[in-house]
Motif scaffolding. Sequence first.
Motif, PDB file in Angstrom:
ATOM      1  N   THR A 117       0.769  -1.182  -0.032  1.00  0.00           N
ATOM      2  CA  THR A 117      -0.032   0.039  -0.149  1.00  0.00           C
ATOM      3  C   THR A 117       0.841   1.371  -0.058  1.00  0.00           C
ATOM      4  OG1 THR A 117      -0.207   0.081   2.581  1.00  0.00           O
ATOM      5  CG2 THR A 117      -2.019  -0.995   1.086  1.00  0.00           C
ATOM      6  N   ALA A 118       2.147   1.063   0.454  1.00  0.00           N
ATOM      7  CA  ALA A 118       2.864   2.373   0.393  1.00  0.00           C
ATOM      8  C   ALA A 118       3.575   2.743  -1.020  1.00  0.00           C
ATOM      9  CB  ALA A 118       4.032   2.222   1.577  1.00  0.00           C
ATOM     10  N   ARG A 119       3.616   1.408  -1.947  1.00  0.00           N
ATOM     11  CA  ARG A 119       4.089   1.543  -3.107  1.00  0.00           C
ATOM     12  C   ARG A 119       3.208   1.885  -4.351  1.00  0.00           C
ATOM     13  NH1 ARG A 119       6.944  -3.136  -0.880  1.00  0.00           N
ATOM     14  NH2 ARG A 119       5.450  -4.565  -2.151  1.00  0.00           N
ATOM     15  N   THR A 120       3.579   2.856  -5.165  1.00  0.00           N
ATOM     16  CA  THR A 120       2.815   3.140  -6.438  1.00  0.00           C
ATOM     17  C   THR A 120       2.971   1.654  -7.289  1.00  0.00           C
ATOM     18  OG1 THR A 120       4.891   3.475  -7.869  1.00  0.00           O
ATOM     19  CG2 THR A 120       3.821   5.105  -6.578  1.00  0.00           C
ATOM     20  N   LEU A 121       1.690   1.663  -8.187  1.00  0.00           N
ATOM     21  CA  LEU A 121       1.551   0.328  -9.045  1.00  0.00           C
ATOM     22  C   LEU A 121       3.028  -0.222  -9.778  1.00  0.00           C
ATOM     23  CD1 LEU A 121      -0.298  -1.836  -9.803  1.00  0.00           C
ATOM     24  CD2 LEU A 121      -1.038  -0.319 -11.762  1.00  0.00           C
ATOM     25  N   GLN A 122       3.743   0.984 -10.136  1.00  0.00           N
ATOM     26  CA  GLN A 122       4.937   0.710 -10.939  1.00  0.00           C
ATOM     27  C   GLN A 122       5.931   0.115 -10.228  1.00  0.00           C
ATOM     28  OE1 GLN A 122       3.007   3.438 -11.358  1.00  0.00           O
ATOM     29  NE2 GLN A 122       2.188   2.545 -13.378  1.00  0.00           N
ATOM     30  N   GLU A 123       6.043   0.676  -8.827  1.00  0.00           N
ATOM     31  CA  GLU A 123       7.166   0.428  -7.929  1.00  0.00           C
ATOM     32  C   GLU A 123       6.845  -1.111  -7.361  1.00  0.00           C
ATOM     33  OE1 GLU A 123       8.099   4.693  -5.886  1.00  0.00           O
ATOM     34  OE2 GLU A 123       6.465   3.455  -4.797  1.00  0.00           O
ATOM     35  N   GLU A 124       5.383  -1.389  -7.376  1.00  0.00           N
ATOM     36  CA  GLU A 124       5.248  -2.870  -6.789  1.00  0.00           C
ATOM     37  C   GLU A 124       5.593  -3.766  -7.849  1.00  0.00           C
ATOM     38  OE1 GLU A 124       2.623  -5.598  -4.463  1.00  0.00           O
ATOM     39  OE2 GLU A 124       3.883  -3.700  -4.059  1.00  0.00           O
ATOM     40  N   ARG A 125       5.445  -3.467  -9.247  1.00  0.00           N
ATOM     41  CA  ARG A 125       5.651  -4.613 -10.114  1.00  0.00           C
ATOM     42  C   ARG A 125       7.112  -4.538 -10.309  1.00  0.00           C
ATOM     43  NH1 ARG A 125       0.950  -2.464 -14.310  1.00  0.00           N
ATOM     44  NH2 ARG A 125      -0.442  -3.660 -13.620  1.00  0.00           N
TER      45      ARG A 125
END
Length: 308
Positions: free
Chosen positions: A27-35
């Motif tokens: 939840t603390a990451r953007t979608l791009q960061e998550e990927r």
Amino acid sequence: MDYDSLIDAETWDFIRRTREAYPDDSTARTLQEERASYDAMCDVFRQPRPEGVATQDQLADGVSVRVYVAGNPSRTVMYFHGGGFVVGGLDSHDDVCADICAQTGYRVVSVDYLLAPEHKHPAAFDDAYTATCWAGAEFGDPIVLAGDSAGGNLAAAVAYHARGRLDCILGQVLIYPSLGGDMESGSYIEHAEAPLLQRAYLLQYAGIRAQGGVAPSDDPTYSPLQGNDFRDLPPTVIVSAECDPVCDDGRDYGARIVAAGGRAHWICEAGLVHGYLRARGTVARARDSFERITVAIEALGQGLWPYD
């Protein structure tokens, strides 16, 4: 749940390394960061491709795929990667597909299906089914469907939909699949706080790929356990991890196939956790399970059923 007694030291080390590379703070990451974080974690455990395995990236009627070949294969494995329908791709599961190819001798087609939340259902399913139809026409070989986690869901959805439409599917092997079971009972509650996958995460992502954010209640191409007719499905092997909220999905899916007169065999891997395919190089239990998985794929590809 006493995971200290269920999970051995090797697996705890795998869990620790996974958490270091892919912390539980999505939840603390953007979608791009998550990927990017997920791909980096997969890189930590990546094994080199076995010698003799060649690959080619291409389009399957518009769907990106990677084809793995060793020798002169007579069977094709359609592989759908895990990642909650949100992360993962051709690179995240590259070594898994290469190892399946090397150990079975079959061609493996890894499918880079569209991801949520940008692409809502049925986008991922449509890509999975389109690529399967393409492979059947392109290679002319019988097909074994396979996938892990969300990819196991897609394999089962393709098998359900393909009845009466495709005659090339010999079987399916589902690896700790998430199939849309009842999240208010069974393993979803018993293993709600399991290492590496928690019930809260599953609830968070339950409707992420659904139009309007609400998961449908009667669509087996979204959740295969929502089907009402399990007759004439191909021979099926389901391999679940014991310490996993979705463990009972595999058990229940297999039971419905058997109740409908089909062949299904469920394996519950003691002391293993969701995502353990990445541990097959370092954890004996995971290595033994991967051997069972590849044996199942090879057997179904030959029309054999060694589970009676």
